[in-house]
Design a protein around this motif. Sequence first.
Motif, PDB file in Angstrom:
ATOM      1  N   SER A 175      57.772  14.583  44.534  1.00 57.16           N
ATOM      2  CA  SER A 175      56.619  14.383  45.329  1.00 57.16           C
ATOM      3  C   SER A 175      57.099  14.110  46.816  1.00 57.16           C
ATOM      4  CB  SER A 175      55.673  13.376  44.940  1.00 57.16           C
ATOM      5  OG  SER A 175      56.265  11.960  44.948  1.00 57.16           O
ATOM      6  N   LEU A 176      58.398  13.496  47.088  1.00 59.01           N
ATOM      7  CA  LEU A 176      58.733  13.184  48.363  1.00 59.01           C
ATOM      8  C   LEU A 176      58.760  14.188  49.190  1.00 59.01           C
ATOM      9  CD1 LEU A 176      59.897  11.002  50.408  1.00 59.01           C
ATOM     10  CD2 LEU A 176      62.203  11.580  49.424  1.00 59.01           C
ATOM     11  N   PRO A 177      59.097  15.454  48.881  1.00 57.86           N
ATOM     12  CA  PRO A 177      59.095  16.569  49.879  1.00 57.86           C
ATOM     13  C   PRO A 177      57.850  16.746  50.239  1.00 57.86           C
ATOM     14  CG  PRO A 177      60.712  17.212  48.149  1.00 57.86           C
ATOM     15  CD  PRO A 177      60.033  15.784  47.708  1.00 57.86           C
ATOM     16  N   PHE A 178      56.647  16.799  49.420  1.00 55.81           N
ATOM     17  CA  PHE A 178      55.430  17.331  49.709  1.00 55.81           C
ATOM     18  C   PHE A 178      54.712  16.126  50.743  1.00 55.81           C
ATOM     19  CE2 PHE A 178      56.206  19.485  45.936  1.00 55.81           C
ATOM     20  CZ  PHE A 178      55.679  20.494  46.044  1.00 55.81           C
ATOM     21  N   ARG A 179      55.078  14.689  50.422  1.00 53.43           N
ATOM     22  CA  ARG A 179      54.746  13.803  51.346  1.00 53.43           C
ATOM     23  C   ARG A 179      55.233  13.826  52.951  1.00 53.43           C
ATOM     24  NH1 ARG A 179      52.547   9.549  48.052  1.00 53.43           N
ATOM     25  NH2 ARG A 179      53.229   9.717  45.958  1.00 53.43           N
ATOM     26  N   LEU A 231      52.320  23.536  39.684  1.00 54.79           N
ATOM     27  CA  LEU A 231      52.577  22.165  39.734  1.00 54.79           C
ATOM     28  C   LEU A 231      52.629  21.802  41.171  1.00 54.79           C
ATOM     29  CD1 LEU A 231      53.329  19.217  38.827  1.00 54.79           C
ATOM     30  CD2 LEU A 231      55.644  20.058  38.706  1.00 54.79           C
ATOM     31  N   ALA A 232      53.313  22.625  42.086  1.00 53.47           N
ATOM     32  CA  ALA A 232      53.473  22.528  43.372  1.00 53.47           C
ATOM     33  C   ALA A 232      52.310  22.555  44.114  1.00 53.47           C
ATOM     34  CB  ALA A 232      54.521  23.502  43.730  1.00 53.47           C
ATOM     35  N   GLU A 233      51.554  23.512  43.907  1.00 58.13           N
ATOM     36  CA  GLU A 233      50.089  23.605  44.457  1.00 58.13           C
ATOM     37  C   GLU A 233      49.176  22.420  44.175  1.00 58.13           C
ATOM     38  OE1 GLU A 233      48.661  27.337  43.153  1.00 58.13           O
ATOM     39  OE2 GLU A 233      49.916  28.540  44.760  1.00 58.13           O
ATOM     40  N   ALA A 234      49.271  22.056  43.070  1.00 57.27           N
ATOM     41  CA  ALA A 234      48.364  20.819  42.532  1.00 57.27           C
ATOM     42  C   ALA A 234      48.706  19.547  43.502  1.00 57.27           C
ATOM     43  CB  ALA A 234      48.433  20.659  41.126  1.00 57.27           C
ATOM     44  N   LEU A 235      50.361  19.566  43.347  1.00 54.06           N
ATOM     45  CA  LEU A 235      50.625  18.331  44.028  1.00 54.06           C
ATOM     46  C   LEU A 235      50.443  18.249  45.646  1.00 54.06           C
ATOM     47  CD1 LEU A 235      52.170  15.737  44.028  1.00 54.06           C
ATOM     48  CD2 LEU A 235      54.368  17.156  43.785  1.00 54.06           C
ATOM     49  N   ALA A 236      50.618  19.510  45.986  1.00 54.43           N
ATOM     50  CA  ALA A 236      50.375  19.678  47.614  1.00 54.43           C
ATOM     51  C   ALA A 236      48.748  19.317  47.781  1.00 54.43           C
ATOM     52  CB  ALA A 236      50.500  20.938  48.045  1.00 54.43           C
ATOM     53  N   THR A 237      47.920  19.935  47.067  1.00 55.88           N
ATOM     54  CA  THR A 237      46.341  19.629  47.197  1.00 55.88           C
ATOM     55  C   THR A 237      46.154  18.082  46.938  1.00 55.88           C
ATOM     56  OG1 THR A 237      45.750  21.862  46.434  1.00 55.88           O
ATOM     57  CG2 THR A 237      44.037  20.182  46.273  1.00 55.88           C
ATOM     58  N   ALA A 238      46.854  17.499  46.060  1.00 60.90           N
ATOM     59  CA  ALA A 238      46.227  16.229  46.077  1.00 60.90           C
ATOM     60  C   ALA A 238      46.941  15.114  46.936  1.00 60.90           C
ATOM     61  CB  ALA A 238      46.953  15.430  44.475  1.00 60.90           C
ATOM     62  N   LEU A 239      48.041  15.552  47.575  1.00 63.30           N
ATOM     63  CA  LEU A 239      48.425  14.892  48.826  1.00 63.30           C
ATOM     64  C   LEU A 239      48.122  15.174  50.017  1.00 63.30           C
ATOM     65  CD1 LEU A 239      52.383  14.580  47.637  1.00 63.30           C
ATOM     66  CD2 LEU A 239      50.531  12.753  47.501  1.00 63.30           C
ATOM     67  N   HIS A 240      47.013  16.296  49.895  1.00 61.73           N
ATOM     68  CA  HIS A 240      46.586  17.036  51.329  1.00 61.73           C
ATOM     69  C   HIS A 240      47.747  17.307  52.115  1.00 61.73           C
ATOM     70  CE1 HIS A 240      42.886  15.674  49.851  1.00 61.73           C
ATOM     71  NE2 HIS A 240      43.242  14.291  49.804  1.00 61.73           N
ATOM     72  N   ILE A 290      48.267  14.819  37.843  1.00 58.39           N
ATOM     73  CA  ILE A 290      48.851  14.448  38.959  1.00 58.39           C
ATOM     74  C   ILE A 290      47.814  13.551  39.595  1.00 58.39           C
ATOM     75  CG2 ILE A 290      49.100  15.209  41.397  1.00 58.39           C
ATOM     76  CD1 ILE A 290      50.511  17.738  40.029  1.00 58.39           C
ATOM     77  N   SER A 291      46.689  13.597  39.414  1.00 60.23           N
ATOM     78  CA  SER A 291      45.494  12.814  40.142  1.00 60.23           C
ATOM     79  C   SER A 291      45.659  11.346  39.534  1.00 60.23           C
ATOM     80  CB  SER A 291      44.089  13.271  39.716  1.00 60.23           C
ATOM     81  OG  SER A 291      43.788  14.556  40.498  1.00 60.23           O
ATOM     82  N   ALA A 292      45.822  11.639  38.167  1.00 63.31           N
ATOM     83  CA  ALA A 292      46.005  10.037  37.460  1.00 63.31           C
ATOM     84  C   ALA A 292      47.383   9.337  38.088  1.00 63.31           C
ATOM     85  CB  ALA A 292      46.299  10.459  36.060  1.00 63.31           C
ATOM     86  N   ALA A 293      48.540  10.188  38.196  1.00 64.34           N
ATOM     87  CA  ALA A 293      49.876   9.811  38.772  1.00 64.34           C
ATOM     88  C   ALA A 293      49.480   9.060  40.176  1.00 64.34           C
ATOM     89  CB  ALA A 293      50.732  10.667  38.650  1.00 64.34           C
TER      90      ALA A 293
END
Length: 295
Positions: A175-179, A231-240, A290-293
Motif C-alpha cells: 500500500s505504501l506506493p499508493f499512499r 487489487l491495485a484498483e481496489a486499493l487505489a479507490t479505498a485510499l483515494h 481491503i476495506s477491512a484492512a
Amino acid sequence: MKYVLAGASGFLGKALARDLVANGHQVVRLVRRPPSTPDEVRWDPARGDLDPGALDDPDVLVNLAGANIGRPWTPTYRLKIRESRVSTTATLAAVATQLDRRPALLTQSGIGGYGTDLGDRILTEDSDLGEGFLADVVRLWEGALEPAREAGSRVAALRTGVVLDSKAPAFQLLSLPFRLGLGGRLGPGTQYFPVVSLTDWIRAVRHVAENDSVSGPVNITLPTPATNLELAEALATALHRPSLVPVPAILMKAALGEFAWELLGSKRALPTRLQSTGFTFHHPTVTTAISAALA
C-alpha cells in the motif's frame, strides 16, 4: 481449548493469540529464550528440543514460525527459509506423538506450493504441488507433519495467501506506493494474486482447529480470486489515490530476484475445503478485504 502457539511473536501470531484469549481460550507461547511469564514455554526447534510435559495436555498445536520470504533468496537465506519452517513443524510433530492425548497439529503453509505461474487454472486442495523453490519448501514443510498424522493426530496445512491488514508488513509494502500517489499494478496485472483479510484468516484458523472434519491442506484465500490489477484498483479507490504507475516486471526481477516470480506469477486458488465444511467469509471480495484492512 488449550492452544500451543509457535511463532507467537510475529504479526499473525500476535493477532491469533489476542483473538484466542479474548474468546476464552488458553494460549501457551513457545519462546527461544528463558520464559518471562507463566504462559511461555522454552523450546529450541533447531535441536528438536521441546519438553512434552511442559505443555500439560494441549488441544491444538499451531506453528506460525518461519523466516520472511520477501528478501533476496541467497543460498544462505534459502536454507534459513526452509529450516525455519521444517524444523519447527518437525519438533511439534514429534511432541504430538509423545502426548497421551493426541492434539490437533496445524502449520502455516503457502499458496506458493502450487508453483510459480499457473495462469487461469483453478487451484484447490486436490491440485498437485508444483515446481520451484517455494514448492519444494512446502513439500518438506507439510511432510514434517507426517509423524503426527501417523500417530493419530489430526493435521492440517494452512496454505495462506497474502494477509491484508493495516499492520501486516506485506500489506504495508503493497500500500505504501499508493499512499504516495505512485501505485499501480505489478507487472502485467493479469496474474491472480491470492489474498485474505486478517479477520477471515483468524476465523479460518479457528475453524480448522475446532472442526474434527477438517484435515490435510486448507487454502485460506478469497473465495472470489482477484487479479493483481483488480487489487491495485481496489486499493487505489479505498485510499483515494490514482493507480497509474505500473511496476515493470523487469524492474521487479532486478530488485527482488527469484522472489519476484511469486508476485508476478498467477495462482487462482480457491478455499474449497473451508467452504465445504461450512466456513463463510466476512470479507469475500478484494474490495471488502481491503476495506477491512484499512479500517
